[in-house]
Scaffold this motif. Structure first.
Motif, short mmCIF file in Angstrom:
data_model
loop_
_atom_site.label_atom_id
_atom_site.label_comp_id
_atom_site.label_asym_id
_atom_site.label_seq_id
_atom_site.Cartn_x
_atom_site.Cartn_y
_atom_site.Cartn_z
N LYS A 15 0.63 -0.88 0.13
CA LYS A 15 0.21 0.38 0.25
C LYS A 15 1.36 0.66 0.22
CE LYS A 15 -3.72 2.69 2.56
NZ LYS A 15 -4.01 2.49 3.88
N TRP A 16 0.78 1.98 -0.98
CA TRP A 16 1.58 2.74 -1.77
C TRP A 16 1.04 4.44 -2.30
CZ3 TRP A 16 6.26 3.61 -5.33
CH2 TRP A 16 7.21 4.02 -4.81
N GLY A 17 0.42 5.10 -1.49
CA GLY A 17 0.81 6.56 -2.32
C GLY A 17 1.78 6.88 -3.59
N GLY A 18 2.90 6.40 -3.83
CA GLY A 18 3.43 5.98 -4.75
C GLY A 18 4.28 8.18 -4.75
N TYR A 19 4.78 8.56 -4.01
CA TYR A 19 5.61 9.50 -3.85
C TYR A 19 6.26 9.80 -1.93
CZ TYR A 19 2.93 11.18 -7.74
OH TYR A 19 2.89 10.82 -9.35
N SER A 20 5.43 9.26 -0.80
CA SER A 20 5.50 9.42 0.05
C SER A 20 7.05 8.09 0.20
CB SER A 20 5.07 8.91 0.91
OG SER A 20 4.44 7.94 1.46
N ALA A 21 7.57 7.98 1.61
CA ALA A 21 9.17 7.32 1.32
C ALA A 21 8.11 5.82 2.11
CB ALA A 21 10.08 7.80 2.33
N GLU A 22 6.83 6.08 2.91
CA GLU A 22 6.35 5.41 3.66
C GLU A 22 5.51 3.98 2.56
OE1 GLU A 22 4.13 6.38 6.71
OE2 GLU A 22 5.98 7.84 7.75
N LYS A 23 6.48 2.59 3.05
CA LYS A 23 5.26 1.72 2.25
C LYS A 23 5.22 0.41 3.32
CE LYS A 23 8.51 2.15 -1.49
NZ LYS A 23 9.98 1.76 -2.35
N THR A 24 3.73 -0.10 3.33
CA THR A 24 3.53 -0.77 3.81
C THR A 24 2.62 -2.19 3.32
OG1 THR A 24 1.96 1.03 5.81
CG2 THR A 24 1.09 -1.50 5.36
N PHE A 25 4.24 -3.10 3.25
CA PHE A 25 3.76 -4.84 2.80
C PHE A 25 1.50 -4.70 3.88
CE2 PHE A 25 3.27 -8.93 3.34
CZ PHE A 25 3.87 -9.55 1.69
N VAL A 26 0.56 -5.40 2.20
CA VAL A 26 -0.28 -5.85 2.18
C VAL A 26 -0.55 -7.47 1.25
CG1 VAL A 26 -1.22 -3.26 2.85
CG2 VAL A 26 -0.97 -4.30 0.54
N GLY A 27 0.53 -7.61 1.32
CA GLY A 27 0.42 -9.19 1.00
C GLY A 27 -0.14 -8.83 -0.23
N PHE A 28 -1.53 -9.55 -0.19
CA PHE A 28 -2.61 -9.81 -1.50
C PHE A 28 -4.02 -9.27 -1.39
CE2 PHE A 28 0.22 -13.74 -2.05
CZ PHE A 28 0.61 -13.71 -3.29
N ASN A 29 -3.97 -8.62 -0.62
CA ASN A 29 -5.45 -7.50 0.17
C ASN A 29 -5.56 -6.59 -1.00
OD1 ASN A 29 -5.32 -8.46 2.86
ND2 ASN A 29 -5.11 -6.53 3.69
N ASN A 30 -4.63 -5.96 -2.06
CA ASN A 30 -5.12 -5.58 -3.46
C ASN A 30 -5.50 -6.46 -4.59
OD1 ASN A 30 -3.85 -2.56 -2.31
ND2 ASN A 30 -2.26 -3.66 -3.30
N PHE A 31 -6.00 -6.85 -4.70
CA PHE A 31 -5.86 -8.24 -5.26
C PHE A 31 -7.61 -8.56 -5.18
CE2 PHE A 31 -1.41 -8.90 -6.07
CZ PHE A 31 -1.45 -8.50 -7.71
N LYS A 32 -7.48 -8.42 -3.52
CA LYS A 32 -8.41 -9.23 -2.85
C LYS A 32 -9.54 -8.11 -3.01
CE LYS A 32 -6.68 -12.46 0.81
NZ LYS A 32 -7.14 -12.14 2.43
#
Length: 275
Positions: A15-32
């Motif tokens: 889960k990432w906005g594309g510009y910030s340095a913070e990235k959150t690993f969410v596994g396959f949640n995006n696909f769900k």
């Protein structure tokens, strides 16, 4: 090529906005989330409809026109070839501008022609909003894509047909085969390798061209009714700042394209004819 493709798969798990340095690993949640995203499912339906209709109609018309201009003695053949090919050299943005003018509800060419046969009220009530109607907008895009692509594939098929010896057609004529029989029994089988190659190429290119045309002509409007795969992915990744979610859509498109190409290659596989 490999590294960016790998990064698309990798970023689809975050889960990432594309510009910030913070990235959150969410596994396959995006696909769900994709599986229950009705806007994505509608964009997927639109893409499949466009790929199917545009591919079949464009290639069928391109083959027919190529055969007519190759086999029939028509005055001004060179002129017809040029006229058919002109749309292909136009930028897709220019094509979008042309058809936006054609489809314009108030002053467009299409509604002007309809007005001749079906007069409407002076205030314009009754005119069709081709790009503002959720049921018609995808078909309006399909017509524009077909118009833009026919000439290119027609020229390719004419080049293939030029390689078929004239003596084979003469022998078939002596045996009593008509032009329709010659077309289906001789011309099509002998240029089949070219048809098969262009079919796969055209399917993939339609995915890209439909995105460009939608982005330039409708932007996915009205209310997402004209959204396609890549347009929805672009909006999610770069407009809604959901880069990880957009890359998940990119993974689905990547796998869909490869699977579709494999199916087409399998279905169209046949022994090559020699003469």
């Amino acid at each position: 090529m490999i590294v960016p493709t790998f990064n698309v798969f990798r970023m689809s798990l975050y889960k990432w906005g594309g510009y910030s340095a913070e990235k959150t690993f969410v596994g396959f949640n995006n696909f769900k989330t994709l599986a229950s995203d009705m806007k994505f499912l509608r964009a997927m339906q639109n893409s499949i409809l466009i790929i199917t209709v545009v591919t079949l109609v464009t290639l069928a018309l391109a083959i027919i026109f190529a055969y007519i201009l190759s086999r029939e003695k028509i005055k001004g053949q060179a002129l017809f070839r040029t006229i058919f090919y002109i749309p292909n050299i136009l930028s897709i943005v220019v094509v979008a501008a042309i058809f936006s003018a054609v489809y314009d509800q108030r002053d467009g060419l299409l509604n002007s022609i309809i007005y001749i046969f079906r007069p409407v009220a002076p205030d314009g009530k009754g005119l069709i909003a081709w790009l503002g109607n959720q049921r018609l907008v995808v078909w309006a895009i399909i017509i524009a894509l077909i118009w833009q692509a026919i000439g290119y594939y027609m020229v390719m098929y004419m080049a293939s047909m030029a390689g078929v010896p004239e003596s084979i057609y003469e022998s078939a004529s002596l045996e009593g085969a008509g032009k329709v029989r010659q077309f289906f029994s001789m011309t099509l089988p002998m240029i089949w390798i070219n048809i098969r190659s262009t079919l796969t190429f055209f399917i993939i290119s339609t995915i890209n061209l439909s995105f460009q045309l939608v982005k330039a002509m409708t932007g996915g409007k009205p209310d997402g009714a004209s959204d396609v795969f890549l347009n929805y992915m672009y909006d999610q990744a770069y407009t809604n700042s959901s880069y990880g979610y957009g890359m998940a859509i990119g993974v689905v498109i990547f796998l869909f394209s490869f699977a579709l190409a494999a199916v087409v290659n399998r279905v169209t596989k046949r022994d090559a004819l020699e003469f």
